[in-house]
Design a protein around this motif. Sequence first.
Motif, short mmCIF file in Angstrom:
data_model
loop_
_atom_site.label_atom_id
_atom_site.label_comp_id
_atom_site.label_asym_id
_atom_site.label_seq_id
_atom_site.Cartn_x
_atom_site.Cartn_y
_atom_site.Cartn_z
N PHE A 1 0.87 -1.18 0.00
CA PHE A 1 0.00 0.00 0.00
C PHE A 1 0.91 1.23 0.00
O PHE A 1 1.68 1.43 0.94
CB PHE A 1 -0.90 0.01 1.23
N ARG B 1 -1.95 -1.27 -4.06
CA ARG B 1 -2.99 -0.25 -3.96
C ARG B 1 -2.39 0.98 -3.31
O ARG B 1 -1.30 0.93 -2.75
CB ARG B 1 -4.17 -0.75 -3.13
N GLY B 2 -3.12 2.09 -3.36
CA GLY B 2 -2.62 3.27 -2.67
C GLY B 2 -3.32 4.54 -3.05
O GLY B 2 -4.37 4.54 -3.70
N GLN C 1 -8.90 1.55 4.61
CA GLN C 1 -8.45 0.86 3.38
C GLN C 1 -7.24 -0.02 3.65
O GLN C 1 -7.12 -1.12 3.09
CB GLN C 1 -8.16 1.90 2.30
N ILE C 2 -6.34 0.46 4.49
CA ILE C 2 -5.17 -0.35 4.85
C ILE C 2 -5.61 -1.59 5.63
O ILE C 2 -5.15 -2.71 5.37
CB ILE C 2 -4.16 0.50 5.67
N PRO D 1 -1.93 -5.07 3.89
CA PRO D 1 -0.71 -5.24 3.09
C PRO D 1 0.46 -5.80 3.89
O PRO D 1 0.50 -5.68 5.11
CB PRO D 1 -0.41 -3.80 2.64
N VAL E 1 3.43 -1.12 4.10
CA VAL E 1 2.90 0.22 3.80
C VAL E 1 4.11 1.08 3.47
O VAL E 1 5.07 1.15 4.24
CB VAL E 1 2.13 0.81 4.99
#
Length: 371
Positions: free
Chosen positions: A4, A33-34, A79-80, A85, A88
């Motif tokens: 992320f 994602r991010g 979201q994290i 993940p 990060v």
Amino acid sequence: MKYFIIAGEKSGDLHASNLAKELQAIDPQAQIRGWGGESMQAAGVEVLRHYNDMAFMGFWEVIKNLPTIRRFLKECQQQIKDFHPDAVILVDYGGFNMKVAEFCHRDGFRTFYYISPKVWAWNTGRAYKIKRLIEHMFVIFPFEKEFYARFGYEVDYVGNPIMDAIASHRRDEHFLTKNQIDAKRPIIALLPGSRRQELKLLLPEMVEVSHRFPDYQFVVAGISHLPQEWYAACRSNPAIRLVYDATYDLLSHAHAALVTSGTATLETALFGVPEVVVYKAGWLNYHIAKAVAKVNYISLVNIVMGREVVPELIQNDCNPNDIHRHLQEILHGDKRKRMLDDYASLRELLGAPGASKRTASLIWQYLQETK
């Protein structure tokens, strides 16, 4: 593995995109994602929020928008959690990303930082907080490694990712023709930044001096996804050409440049374009920044070199008369030659390309190790 990545501005989006490409090369099964922009998206990252939504510049703008920032922070944290993940990866953008780091540390997510917040410029004591929260920091300026060592924190110097971005750029040989720019008249590039406040305060000052240089053509580096009304100062002037999403092509053709303080000052120097750096802020923001600043310069060129290489016109000094005088001095003659010589020293100091690859390799290596 799952990654992320959070980049909160245009330059961070570019460097995060190159890092994502290198992570995918090492880890073909990578899911990334991010938060970022078009560059990250083009690199295969699932972008959940655009950095434009977070483009708050200056202390007062941040205070006014605190409810929005808090809402974004909660959204990002959720979201994290949902993605869970393996790593990060925070990219610059210290104010927001350090809040994310606190959450990640508390909830047990492995956290890496690529491109250090400029704690050496504002609040050096924050280095202790970074040491506590960030598992590994990857810095991009040689002096940053020594800076963190003073706080007992060992960081990895990976080189500067701008070198990667410039090395990978392929010059568009049809740039001038496509944008109806006269190939016979030298170009003065205008790089007014990407935030609304920068364009509002600085673009009119840049445009104002254009009529004093009739032998030159002034070309603005625009960004297509920004509201068109932000460029009103140049769109109403037929002598000014506005080109979109082609900053590196513009710099590769430019004779000189007026540049808003930020990453673009370093990019301009590395393209070998003599520049005048400009900056303005609201009254309150300026005086707060002046009170807390720990550095003698605002442009990255001068900060890295430790002396004045490019002129800096700040606040009241950023006016058409002073801009005209300093720009005139770098169009030809000794000052131009000295600046170009100093740029050669700057390139040598920053080293070769490869920062993105080195950072991705280190992240992968550290993830294989037990925390």
